[in-house]
Write a protein that holds these residues in place. Structure first.
Motif, PDB file in Angstrom:
ATOM      1  N   SER A   1       8.298  -7.230   4.312  1.00 56.24           N
ATOM      2  CA  SER A   1       7.337  -7.493   3.241  1.00 56.24           C
ATOM      3  C   SER A   1       7.957  -7.087   1.905  1.00 56.24           C
ATOM      4  CB  SER A   1       6.066  -6.692   3.533  1.00 56.24           C
ATOM      5  OG  SER A   1       5.075  -7.004   2.604  1.00 56.24           O
TER       6      SER A   1
ATOM      7  N   ALA B   1       7.441  -8.824  -0.882  1.00 51.06           N
ATOM      8  CA  ALA B   1       6.624  -9.333  -1.994  1.00 51.06           C
ATOM      9  C   ALA B   1       5.946  -8.201  -2.748  1.00 51.06           C
ATOM     10  CB  ALA B   1       5.567 -10.293  -1.456  1.00 51.06           C
TER      11      ALA B   1
ATOM     12  N   VAL C   1       2.811  -7.806  -3.982  1.00 47.55           N
ATOM     13  CA  VAL C   1       1.485  -8.431  -3.912  1.00 47.55           C
ATOM     14  C   VAL C   1       0.561  -7.730  -4.901  1.00 47.55           C
ATOM     15  CG1 VAL C   1      -0.385  -9.050  -2.329  1.00 47.55           C
ATOM     16  CG2 VAL C   1       1.925  -8.705  -1.435  1.00 47.55           C
TER      17      VAL C   1
ATOM     18  N   ASP D   1      -2.470  -5.898  -6.135  1.00 46.65           N
ATOM     19  CA  ASP D   1      -3.436  -5.094  -5.374  1.00 46.65           C
ATOM     20  C   ASP D   1      -4.869  -5.496  -5.699  1.00 46.65           C
ATOM     21  OD1 ASP D   1      -1.586  -3.596  -3.978  1.00 46.65           O
ATOM     22  OD2 ASP D   1      -1.313  -2.199  -5.645  1.00 46.65           O
TER      23      ASP D   1
ATOM     24  N   THR E   1      -7.301  -6.845  -3.075  1.00 46.21           N
ATOM     25  CA  THR E   1      -6.798  -7.947  -2.240  1.00 46.21           C
ATOM     26  C   THR E   1      -6.495  -7.358  -0.852  1.00 46.21           C
ATOM     27  OG1 THR E   1      -4.578  -7.430  -2.971  1.00 46.21           O
ATOM     28  CG2 THR E   1      -5.734  -9.161  -4.176  1.00 46.21           C
ATOM     29  N   PRO E   2      -6.328  -8.207   0.159  1.00 47.59           N
ATOM     30  CA  PRO E   2      -5.978  -7.640   1.466  1.00 47.59           C
ATOM     31  C   PRO E   2      -4.587  -7.018   1.418  1.00 47.59           C
ATOM     32  CG  PRO E   2      -6.151 -10.065   1.566  1.00 47.59           C
ATOM     33  CD  PRO E   2      -6.474  -9.664   0.176  1.00 47.59           C
ATOM     34  N   ASP E   3      -4.401  -5.884   2.082  1.00 49.43           N
ATOM     35  CA  ASP E   3      -3.051  -5.319   2.204  1.00 49.43           C
ATOM     36  C   ASP E   3      -2.366  -6.055   3.345  1.00 49.43           C
ATOM     37  OD1 ASP E   3      -0.771  -3.792   2.920  1.00 49.43           O
ATOM     38  OD2 ASP E   3      -1.591  -2.148   1.736  1.00 49.43           O
ATOM     39  N   ILE E   4      -1.559  -7.041   2.982  1.00 48.22           N
ATOM     40  CA  ILE E   4      -0.993  -7.973   3.969  1.00 48.22           C
ATOM     41  C   ILE E   4      -0.162  -7.224   5.009  1.00 48.22           C
ATOM     42  CG2 ILE E   4       0.461 -10.017   4.245  1.00 48.22           C
ATOM     43  CD1 ILE E   4      -0.188 -10.692   1.281  1.00 48.22           C
ATOM     44  N   LEU E   5       0.686  -6.352   4.507  1.00 52.11           N
ATOM     45  CA  LEU E   5       1.588  -5.624   5.411  1.00 52.11           C
ATOM     46  C   LEU E   5       0.799  -4.771   6.399  1.00 52.11           C
ATOM     47  CD1 LEU E   5       4.420  -4.739   6.234  1.00 52.11           C
ATOM     48  CD2 LEU E   5       4.428  -3.158   4.304  1.00 52.11           C
TER      49      LEU E   5
ATOM     50  N   GLY F   1       8.443  -2.411   5.220  1.00 47.88           N
ATOM     51  CA  GLY F   1       7.812  -2.505   3.909  1.00 47.88           C
ATOM     52  C   GLY F   1       8.783  -2.160   2.800  1.00 47.88           C
ATOM     53  N   PHE F   2       8.389  -2.475   1.603  1.00 47.85           N
ATOM     54  CA  PHE F   2       9.116  -2.025   0.407  1.00 47.85           C
ATOM     55  C   PHE F   2       8.160  -1.151  -0.387  1.00 47.85           C
ATOM     56  CE2 PHE F   2      12.341  -5.011   1.364  1.00 47.85           C
ATOM     57  CZ  PHE F   2      13.439  -4.673   0.595  1.00 47.85           C
TER      58      PHE F   2
ATOM     59  N   ALA G   1       7.653   0.199  -4.177  1.00 45.73           N
ATOM     60  CA  ALA G   1       8.124   0.240  -5.566  1.00 45.73           C
ATOM     61  C   ALA G   1       7.477   1.453  -6.209  1.00 45.73           C
ATOM     62  CB  ALA G   1       7.694  -1.040  -6.265  1.00 45.73           C
TER      63      ALA G   1
ATOM     64  N   LYS H   1       3.254   5.804   2.616  1.00 44.32           N
ATOM     65  CA  LYS H   1       2.962   4.392   2.925  1.00 44.32           C
ATOM     66  C   LYS H   1       3.427   4.043   4.344  1.00 44.32           C
ATOM     67  CE  LYS H   1       3.060   2.881  -1.837  1.00 44.32           C
ATOM     68  NZ  LYS H   1       3.782   2.248  -2.919  1.00 44.32           N
TER      69      LYS H   1
ATOM     70  N   LYS I   1       0.425   2.833   6.688  1.00 48.28           N
ATOM     71  CA  LYS I   1       0.403   1.405   7.065  1.00 48.28           C
ATOM     72  C   LYS I   1       0.988   1.184   8.462  1.00 48.28           C
ATOM     73  CE  LYS I   1       0.831  -0.135   2.237  1.00 48.28           C
ATOM     74  NZ  LYS I   1       1.012  -1.291   1.362  1.00 48.28           N
TER      75      LYS I   1
HETATM   76  N1  CTP Z   1       1.776  -4.950   0.201  1.00 51.41           N
HETATM   77  C1  CTP Z   1       1.098  -5.964   0.835  1.00 51.41           C
HETATM   78  N2  CTP Z   1      -0.133  -6.357   0.380  1.00 51.41           N
HETATM   79  C2  CTP Z   1      -0.691  -5.744  -0.685  1.00 51.41           C
HETATM   80  C3  CTP Z   1       0.000  -4.710  -1.350  1.00 51.41           C
HETATM   81  C4  CTP Z   1       1.237  -4.341  -0.885  1.00 51.41           C
HETATM   82  O1  CTP Z   1       1.616  -6.526   1.805  1.00 51.41           O
HETATM   83  N3  CTP Z   1      -1.884  -6.154  -1.101  1.00 51.41           N
HETATM   84  C5  CTP Z   1       3.090  -4.527   0.738  1.00 51.41           C
HETATM   85  C6  CTP Z   1       4.256  -4.798  -0.185  1.00 51.41           C
HETATM   86  O2  CTP Z   1       4.848  -6.056   0.112  1.00 51.41           O
HETATM   87  C7  CTP Z   1       5.221  -3.663   0.157  1.00 51.41           C
HETATM   88  C8  CTP Z   1       4.294  -2.535   0.572  1.00 51.41           C
HETATM   89  O3  CTP Z   1       3.053  -3.144   0.890  1.00 51.41           O
HETATM   90  O4  CTP Z   1       6.031  -3.962   1.268  1.00 51.41           O
HETATM   91  C9  CTP Z   1       4.078  -1.477  -0.472  1.00 51.41           C
HETATM   92  O5  CTP Z   1       3.717  -2.051  -1.683  1.00 51.41           O
HETATM   93  P1  CTP Z   1       3.421  -1.172  -2.964  1.00 51.41           P
HETATM   94  O6  CTP Z   1       2.872  -2.052  -4.040  1.00 51.41           O
HETATM   95  O7  CTP Z   1       4.564  -0.295  -3.292  1.00 51.41           O
HETATM   96  O8  CTP Z   1       2.314  -0.232  -2.439  1.00 51.41           O
HETATM   97  P2  CTP Z   1       0.796  -0.286  -2.394  1.00 51.41           P
HETATM   98  O9  CTP Z   1       0.409  -0.099  -0.951  1.00 51.41           O
HETATM   99  O10 CTP Z   1       0.251  -1.471  -3.098  1.00 51.41           O
HETATM  100  O11 CTP Z   1       0.454   1.055  -3.171  1.00 51.41           O
HETATM  101  P3  CTP Z   1       0.528   1.404  -4.748  1.00 51.41           P
HETATM  102  O12 CTP Z   1       0.544   0.072  -5.478  1.00 51.41           O
HETATM  103  O13 CTP Z   1      -0.686   2.175  -4.947  1.00 51.41           O
HETATM  104  O14 CTP Z   1       1.779   2.201  -4.936  1.00 51.41           O
END
Ligand code: CTP
Length: 408
Positions: free
Chosen positions: A275, A277, A279, A281, A307-311, A325-326, A328, A340, A344
């Motif tokens: 994952s 992307a 995405v 939030d 939004t849904p947390d896809i991962l 996962g990645f 950032a 995370k 997750k």
């Molecule tokens: N991710 C996802 N769907 C989302 C948000 C994040 O699949 N709605 C995945 C990203 O592709 C990534 C991982 O979750 O591999 C972590 O994304 P990141 O933005 O760093 O973390 P979040 O869980 O969104 O937490 P935050 O933004 O609060 O740091």
């Protein structure tokens, strides 16, 4: 496998006079060498000399009936196990970087899957020009290995970077490098890898949206590297300005919800989900169908919903793929990433320190720390393509270990 069938491309530049010596040294290593000259190269070195040292006819015309009747350019592209271009001029570098097929050599490079080594040689100003540097970065990102250029006095009388590396130095780099690179690379044959990449775009009204700075380069480099290593790759991409990686199934989406649906459809059949992307939030609760007008307004409030947390959703499937996962992060990267990983239920997480301007967003290089429950791996700063090769190697090892434990 050590390459024994080498295609040597020679382009126009005074350094071409060193090419016959390079052929001789390659042959000393047991290589079978076929030579292709660009039009410009013929002004500096003769086909006759190269034919004599290589023991084979020398090719230079794209539309040559005799050549096509004998070996043909596609056959020659398939024959090559390694391609080295020495010297590589600024002009032919630009053509290669942008996928031109305007002469025999560039056409062969496009038609071949063999690894490519390039040995640039040019005036030092031309080497330092941003256009040349951008072109070199494109080639490196695609996995080409760049040898040199060296520093010193140039044929034009200037002193600086731009001299072609010496033939013996080229051969020294070609032969020891080939094997370790291949041995380090993971074999991904038979694996189905699903990758998400790029940002998502959440509409506010028909002309405005919420998005982020992701360029998609890391996810695309991963997709290209995984396909090159033999995996069957599906790439689900948000809106990016990137060409599709070769041999990869690409599905374009716009919003987080669209990405969620596309990923969920594919995730059931994937062995590994990466994952990459960024995405969004949050999305606007109800995007407006008409453009918002500012007339009379002193402010604007947008109601955002998660939004849904896809991962996390993929990792929660009854039979989830191996999930990577990645993260950032701008502060305490490893602590937040570990959180995370656990929350997750991931197998691995790659941590990007996005507070650093030299890596990460929209640049071609990156540096990663990769965490599993019990291990930490560090991938030093490199191009996103080289980082991808290393990350895929780590993924392969951890994937195999997990399966061994599951099956024991
Ligand atoms: N991710 C996802 N769907 C989302 C948000 C994040 O699949 N709605 C995945 C990203 O592709 C990534 C991982 O979750 O591999 C972590 O994304 P990141 O933005 O760093 O973390 P979040 O869980 O969104 O937490 P935050 O933004 O609060 O740091």
């Amino acid at each position: 496998m050590i390459a024994t069938k080498w295609l040597l491309g020679i382009t126009g530049g005074i350094a071409a006079y060193k090419a016959p010596e390079l052929v001789r040294l390659l042959k000393k290593q047991g290589a079978d060498v076929r030579v292709v000259l660009s039009q410009g190269a013929k002004a500096f070195v003769t086909p006759m000399t190269l034919q004599a040292v290589s023991g084979h006819p020398v090719y230079s015309e794209l539309l040559d009936p005799d050549f096509e009747a004998a070996m043909g350019h596609i056959e020659l592209a398939r024959w090559a196990e390694g391609i080295v271009i020495a010297p590589l001029s600024a002009n032919r570098l630009a053509a290669l970087a942008h996928g031109h097929a305007d002469d025999l050599l560039t056409t062969l490079c496009l038609a071949s899957t063999a690894p490519i080594w390039v040995v640039p040689a040019m005036n030092q100003q031309m080497w330092h020009h941003p256009a040349t540097q951008a072109n070199i970065t494109i080639l490196k990102d695609r996995g080409a290995v760049v040898i040199g250029p060296g520093w010193g006095e140039q044929a034009c009388g200037e002193i600086g970077l731009g001299r072609m590396s010496e033939p013996q130095d080229i051969v020294n780099q070609l032969f020891p490098m080939y094997q370790p690179m291949k041995e380090q690379e993971a074999n991904l044959q038979g694996l189905r890898i699903l990758i998400s990449a790029g940002p998502t775009r959440e509409a506010i009204d028909p002309v405005r949206y919420i998005s982020n700075r992701s360029s998609g380069k890391m996810g695309f480099a991963l997709a290209q590297a995984a396909a090159t290593l033999g995996a069957q790759v599906s790439l689900i991409s948000g809106p990016v300005n990137l060409a599709s990686p070769h041999g990869v199934e690409r599905i374009d989406v716009m919003s987080a919800n669209e990405m969620y649906n596309a990923v969920m459809t594919k995730a059931q059949d994937a062995d590994i989900f990466i994952s990459a992307a960024a995405v969004a939030d949050f999305a606007v609760e109800k995007a407006l169908s008409q453009k918002i007008k500012k007339a009379g307004a002193t402010g604007l409030q947008l109601n955002l919903v998660a939004t849904p947390d896809i991962l996390a959703k993929v990792a929660a499937l009854p039979k989830p793929p191996f999930c990577v996962g990645f993260a950032a992060e701008t502060e305490q990267p490893e602590q937040y990433a570990k959180k995370k990983l656990q929350e997750k239920h991931l197998d691995l997480i790659a941590v990007n320190d996005v507070s650093r301007e030299d890596i990460g967003f929209d640049v071609n290089v990156n540096e990663l720390t990769v965490l599993s429950q019990h291990k930490t791996f560090h991938i030093p700063k490199n191009t996103k393509y080289q980082i991808s090769l290393k990350l895929l190697q780590i993924i392969r090892e951890c994937y195999d270990t997990k399966n061994k434990i599951k099956n024991s």
